[in-house]
Design an enzyme around this catalytic site. Structure first.
Site, short mmCIF file in Angstrom:
data_model
loop_
_atom_site.label_atom_id
_atom_site.label_comp_id
_atom_site.label_asym_id
_atom_site.label_seq_id
_atom_site.Cartn_x
_atom_site.Cartn_y
_atom_site.Cartn_z
N ASP A 18 0.40 -1.28 0.07
CA ASP A 18 -0.05 0.03 -0.63
C ASP A 18 0.74 1.47 -0.40
O ASP A 18 0.67 2.22 1.06
CB ASP A 18 -0.83 -0.10 0.92
N GLU A 225 -11.54 -0.17 -2.55
CA GLU A 225 -10.75 -0.08 -1.35
C GLU A 225 -9.49 0.73 -1.85
O GLU A 225 -10.05 1.10 -3.07
CB GLU A 225 -10.39 -1.13 -0.59
O1 FUB Z 1 -2.92 -3.48 4.27
C1 FUB Z 1 -4.04 -3.68 4.30
C2 FUB Z 1 -5.39 -3.92 3.44
O2 FUB Z 1 -5.34 -4.56 1.92
C3 FUB Z 1 -5.13 -2.35 3.02
O3 FUB Z 1 -5.90 -1.19 3.37
C4 FUB Z 1 -6.21 -2.40 1.67
O4 FUB Z 1 -6.01 -1.61 0.92
C5 FUB Z 1 -5.47 -3.42 0.85
O5 FUB Z 1 -4.36 -3.61 0.25
#
Ligand code: FUB
Length: 324
Positions: A18, A225
């Site tokens: 991320d 997301e």
């Molecule tokens: O890294 C944990 C979670 O996985 C992130 O917050 C999401 O966007 C996904 O990448």
């Protein structure tokens, strides 16, 4: 740089995901999630993403060395912490640096926290409580040209966004039916002190080519997301992950709230369940920071940061990048 490269090489044994890339004081800073092997089995709730600290990295040059500044915030130093430090982002205002992070509280509810530092490399000191009224995950912050700051957030499934409607928690948190409008990422202007929402978070609506909101059943295109906002030639570009269909997509709008019109795929699926990114201009070129799970042999929860150059077409659309 035409081919994507792993920022820490392929054999570092460190797993970072991320990546939020920002330019501060002429240097590139990268704020990733710090993946680790905690032995928790993989599930749809994302329990296997059991991270407990953040590092920050910096680079003077995209082809040069990358410096690990070490731990900048530990879950043990966050007064309201439960578990799982997920995606984060940093914004600078008046010489202070504000780290916005996703974390579950002691009741296993995700909120967005803020921690403050005097330098981009920290250390960051967490506020005693999360942002009032915050929920879900994946904050990212845009500093607009007029000096306003906007925070974008939200994530489905393990990110808990489906549990909320109109910023209120629901008894039964389910996604809408396939033919209904999809759940939206959220956007709010930040308060002058950068520590609160200055307004009720609004829906960031993404429209299709006919001007209709994307539907929940349109899983190849709807928001899941990993919100990111950047500006290019006066337009606002909202990019995001479609989660269970594994695309990075983007949409363009005329202001920080939208609506946005869906434009296309930014990155085709990579190895690993999640895909997540940031887009930044550095020394006159544009880059897509992202991650995949190739170096860990495909382990979803052990991801590695990558960077590749991003190119625009003359009409302002972005050339699609193939995930490797
Ligand atoms: O890294 C944990 C979670 O996985 C992130 O917050 C999401 O966007 C996904 O990448």
């Amino acid at each position: 740089m035409k081919n994507a490269k792993y920022l820490l090489g392929e054999n570092s044994g460190m797993y970072m995901a991320d990546p939020s890339a920002k330019v501060f004081q002429g240097k590139l800073y990268i704020y990733p999630s710090h993946d680790r092997e905690s032995g928790i089995a993989e599930n749809d709730n994302g329990d296997h993403f059991d991270m407990n600290d953040y590092h920050v990295f910096s680079m003077e040059d995209i082809e040069g060395v990358i410096t690990d500044h070490g731990v900048i915030l530990d879950v043990e130093n966050i007064p309201w912490s439960g578990r799982q430090l997920w995606d984060s982002d940093v914004a600078e205002k008046d010489g202070k640096y504000y780290l916005y992070f996703s974390l579950k509280d002691k009741n296993d509810i995700f909120h967005i926290g803020v921690a403050i530092a005097d330098q981009p490399e920290g250390p960051f000191v967490a506020q005693p409580a999360p942002i009032k009224g915050s929920y879900s995950i994946d904050p990212s912050v845009l500093k607009d040209d007029d000096g306003s700051y906007y925070i974008y957030f939200g994530g489905l499934w393990g990110g808990q966004l489906q549990r909320y409607r109109n910023n209120k928690a629901q008894e039964a948190g389910a996604e809408p039916a396939d033919n209904e409008p999809a759940l939206c990422a959220k956007v709010a202007r930040l308060s002058k002190d950068m520590l609160e929402f200055a307004e009720e978070p609004r829906d960031l609506v993404i429209l299709d080519e006919n001007g209709k909101p994307l539907t929940a059943g349109d899983q190849d295109r709807r928001f899941f997301e990993a919100s990111w906002m950047h500006k290019y030639k006066g337009k606002y570009y909202f990019s995001y992950s479609t989660g269970n269909t594994h695309y990075l997509q983007y949409a363009i709008g005329d202001n920080p709230y939208g609506p946005f019109t869906y434009k296309g795929v930014l990155l085709t699926p990579v190895v690993g369940w999640t895909t997540h990114h940031s887009i930044v201009e550095f020394k006159g070129k544009w880059y897509l920071f992202h991650h995949d799970s190739v170096p860990s042999g495909g382990k979803t929860w052990l991801r590695s940061m990558k960077v590749v150059e991003l190119e625009y077409n003359p009409d302002g659309t972005i050339q699609m990048i193939e995930g490797e």
